[in-house]
Write a protein that holds these residues in place. Structure first.
Motif, mmCIF file in Angstrom:
data_model
loop_
_atom_site.group_PDB
_atom_site.id
_atom_site.type_symbol
_atom_site.label_atom_id
_atom_site.label_comp_id
_atom_site.label_asym_id
_atom_site.label_seq_id
_atom_site.Cartn_x
_atom_site.Cartn_y
_atom_site.Cartn_z
ATOM 1 N N LEU A 144 62.138 43.330 -9.943
ATOM 2 C CA LEU A 144 61.582 44.272 -9.124
ATOM 3 C C LEU A 144 60.631 44.405 -9.931
ATOM 4 C CD1 LEU A 144 63.658 47.561 -8.262
ATOM 5 C CD2 LEU A 144 62.764 45.715 -6.869
ATOM 6 N N THR A 145 60.055 44.553 -11.332
ATOM 7 C CA THR A 145 58.792 44.982 -11.837
ATOM 8 C C THR A 145 57.825 43.370 -11.127
ATOM 9 O OG1 THR A 145 59.953 46.205 -13.789
ATOM 10 C CG2 THR A 145 58.034 45.199 -13.709
ATOM 11 N N GLU A 146 58.155 42.840 -11.275
ATOM 12 C CA GLU A 146 57.572 41.116 -11.164
ATOM 13 C C GLU A 146 56.895 40.828 -10.099
ATOM 14 O OE1 GLU A 146 59.060 38.479 -13.978
ATOM 15 O OE2 GLU A 146 58.169 39.054 -16.093
ATOM 16 N N GLN A 147 58.205 40.742 -8.982
ATOM 17 C CA GLN A 147 58.121 41.106 -8.113
ATOM 18 C C GLN A 147 57.927 41.782 -6.922
ATOM 19 O OE1 GLN A 147 60.786 37.284 -6.732
ATOM 20 N NE2 GLN A 147 61.100 37.373 -8.959
ATOM 21 N N PHE A 148 58.396 42.590 -6.344
ATOM 22 C CA PHE A 148 58.749 44.335 -6.092
ATOM 23 C C PHE A 148 57.077 45.128 -5.948
ATOM 24 C CE2 PHE A 148 60.153 46.849 -3.137
ATOM 25 C CZ PHE A 148 60.662 45.938 -1.747
ATOM 26 N N LEU B 188 54.606 52.916 -7.816
ATOM 27 C CA LEU B 188 55.236 54.748 -7.628
ATOM 28 C C LEU B 188 55.281 54.429 -9.069
ATOM 29 C CD1 LEU B 188 58.787 53.676 -5.956
ATOM 30 C CD2 LEU B 188 57.072 54.309 -5.113
ATOM 31 N N ASP B 189 55.008 56.101 -9.258
ATOM 32 C CA ASP B 189 55.991 56.873 -10.665
ATOM 33 C C ASP B 189 56.973 56.261 -11.356
ATOM 34 O OD1 ASP B 189 57.160 58.601 -9.670
ATOM 35 O OD2 ASP B 189 54.954 60.442 -9.101
ATOM 36 N N ALA B 190 57.074 57.062 -12.639
ATOM 37 C CA ALA B 190 58.271 56.591 -13.189
ATOM 38 C C ALA B 190 59.371 57.256 -12.967
ATOM 39 C CB ALA B 190 58.124 56.853 -14.894
ATOM 40 N N LYS B 191 59.427 58.885 -12.008
ATOM 41 C CA LYS B 191 60.306 59.428 -11.791
ATOM 42 C C LYS B 191 61.167 58.636 -10.471
ATOM 43 C CE LYS B 191 59.833 62.311 -9.054
ATOM 44 N NZ LYS B 191 59.022 64.274 -9.159
ATOM 45 N N PHE C 266 63.573 55.138 -7.377
ATOM 46 C CA PHE C 266 64.298 53.291 -6.789
ATOM 47 C C PHE C 266 65.204 52.290 -6.743
ATOM 48 C CE2 PHE C 266 62.793 49.710 -4.911
ATOM 49 C CZ PHE C 266 62.030 49.882 -3.341
ATOM 50 N N ARG C 267 65.667 52.831 -8.207
ATOM 51 C CA ARG C 267 66.722 51.676 -9.014
ATOM 52 C C ARG C 267 67.608 52.632 -8.558
ATOM 53 N NH1 ARG C 267 62.398 52.278 -13.732
ATOM 54 N NH2 ARG C 267 64.891 53.735 -14.285
ATOM 55 N N HIS C 268 67.856 53.202 -8.545
ATOM 56 C CA HIS C 268 69.164 54.185 -8.195
ATOM 57 C C HIS C 268 69.679 53.534 -7.375
ATOM 58 C CE1 HIS C 268 72.222 57.041 -7.796
ATOM 59 N NE2 HIS C 268 71.431 57.397 -6.257
ATOM 60 N N ARG C 269 69.273 53.665 -5.943
ATOM 61 C CA ARG C 269 68.924 53.641 -4.690
ATOM 62 C C ARG C 269 69.574 51.835 -4.558
ATOM 63 N NH1 ARG C 269 65.542 57.117 0.054
ATOM 64 N NH2 ARG C 269 66.712 58.944 -1.079
ATOM 65 N N LEU D 218 65.746 41.772 -4.092
ATOM 66 C CA LEU D 218 65.043 41.094 -3.146
ATOM 67 C C LEU D 218 65.313 42.521 -1.720
ATOM 68 C CD1 LEU D 218 63.188 38.546 -4.321
ATOM 69 C CD2 LEU D 218 62.452 41.001 -5.428
ATOM 70 N N VAL D 219 66.327 41.393 -1.421
ATOM 71 C CA VAL D 219 67.070 42.031 -0.288
ATOM 72 C C VAL D 219 67.276 43.704 0.223
ATOM 73 C CG1 VAL D 219 69.221 42.072 1.670
ATOM 74 C CG2 VAL D 219 67.685 40.483 0.741
#
Ligand SMILES: [Zn+2]
Length: 287
Positions: A72-76, A82-85, A90-93, A118-119
């Motif tokens: 996610l960090t490298e490719q999105f 987005l901020d940390a919160k 986003f990771r949860h979703r 990514l999808v």
């Protein structure tokens, strides 16, 4: 007079069951009343703001593995901004979405973490302003390595959303191409998920679906009424011509264009831009 201990015992049981039933009914009734009051409050809030009262509320937050987060960090790009919160939401979703869909690789294609992350991130970006991000209309995600021959239409396809089969189909090379150049207004993943979300919103009644459909109808009415705006939109070629095939393609191409070139969209067609932002409740960095 003597009481029969057995009938006393049975009477007590029946009475307990009755009391239990009454308590359950009262609780259901109270819950219904509270839900309708809250719905009413939210409808009032939405009436004035065109937004849901809140978007994120999680008792437990899921998260990705370290290597999935790295993808996610490298490719999105959207995630990086987005901020940390919000990154944590986003990771949860992404995790929840990934776990709830069936990914199938076709023609020898292997489903890797990169594919799933990514999808899913594409879907979760589009619905990040929604409270209900599940996109129930999609149950299966089928991936081909490259464009595939569709037996239904007898032509080669890069992707499609099949509402009857609750299936979204993507060809992986075209999906990656969509992100390779981030501002060419062409993104297969966004395009196909736009179709799925559109279909989903037509059949769901949650607050975001209502806002999405109502605002899209306003947008259609605006384009039907304001001929100058419509002509400017067509002749500018800012939206690719395919957008004018039908309302479904209009929506999908508009979302691709909105996500990839928000500043240009806002400068050239502010009225349409703000409608799209409202549809998605998209209030994030750069939008
Ligand atoms: Zn399409």
């Amino acid at each position: 007079m003597e009481t029969n201990p057995d009938s006393y015992y049975i009477g007590t049981i029946i009475l307990s069951i009755l009391i239990g039933l009454v308590i359950v009914l009262v609780l259901i009734f109270i819950r219904k009343i509270i839900t309708s009051i809250l719905d009413g409050v939210e409808m009032t809030y939405t009436f004035f703001t065109n937004r849901p009262a809140f978007v994120h509320f999680y008792l437990f937050r899921k998260t990705l593995t370290r290597s999935q987060t790295k993808i996610l960090t490298e490719q999105f790009t959207f995630y990086r901004r987005l901020d940390a919160k919000n990154q944590s939401y986003f990771r949860h979703r992404v995790t929840t979405f990934m776990q709830s869909k069936v990914f199938v690789g076709k023609a020898g294609f292997e489903i890797t973490d990169e594919v799933k992350v990514l999808v899913s991130a594409t879907a979760m970006m589009l619905t990040f302003g929604f409270r209900d991000f599940s996109i129930k209309a999609v149950k299966n995600i089928v991936i081909y390595p490259t464009k595939y021959f569709s037996e239904v239409n007898k032509v080669y396809h890069k992707g499609e959303f099949n509402a009857n089969l609750n299936t979204l189909v993507l060809s992986w090379d075209s999906f990656l191409d969509g992100y390779r150049i981030e501002d060419d207004k062409l993104n297969l993943g966004i395009h196909e998920f736009a179709h799925a979300i559109h279909f989903n919103c037509i059949y769901q009644e949650d607050i975001n679906s209502v806002i999405f459909i109502d605002t899209f109808n306003e947008l259609r009415a605006l384009l039907a009424k304001d001929e100058i705006l419509k002509n400017k939109l067509v002749s500018s070629e800012y939206l690719r011509h395919y957008a004018f095939t039908n309302d479904f393609e209009l929506l999908a191409v508009i979302l691709e264009t909105f996500i990839e070139t928000p500043q240009a969209f806002r400068n050239q067609f502010p009225l349409i831009y703000f409608k799209v932002r409202q549809m998605l409740n998209f209030n994030f960095p750069r939008y």
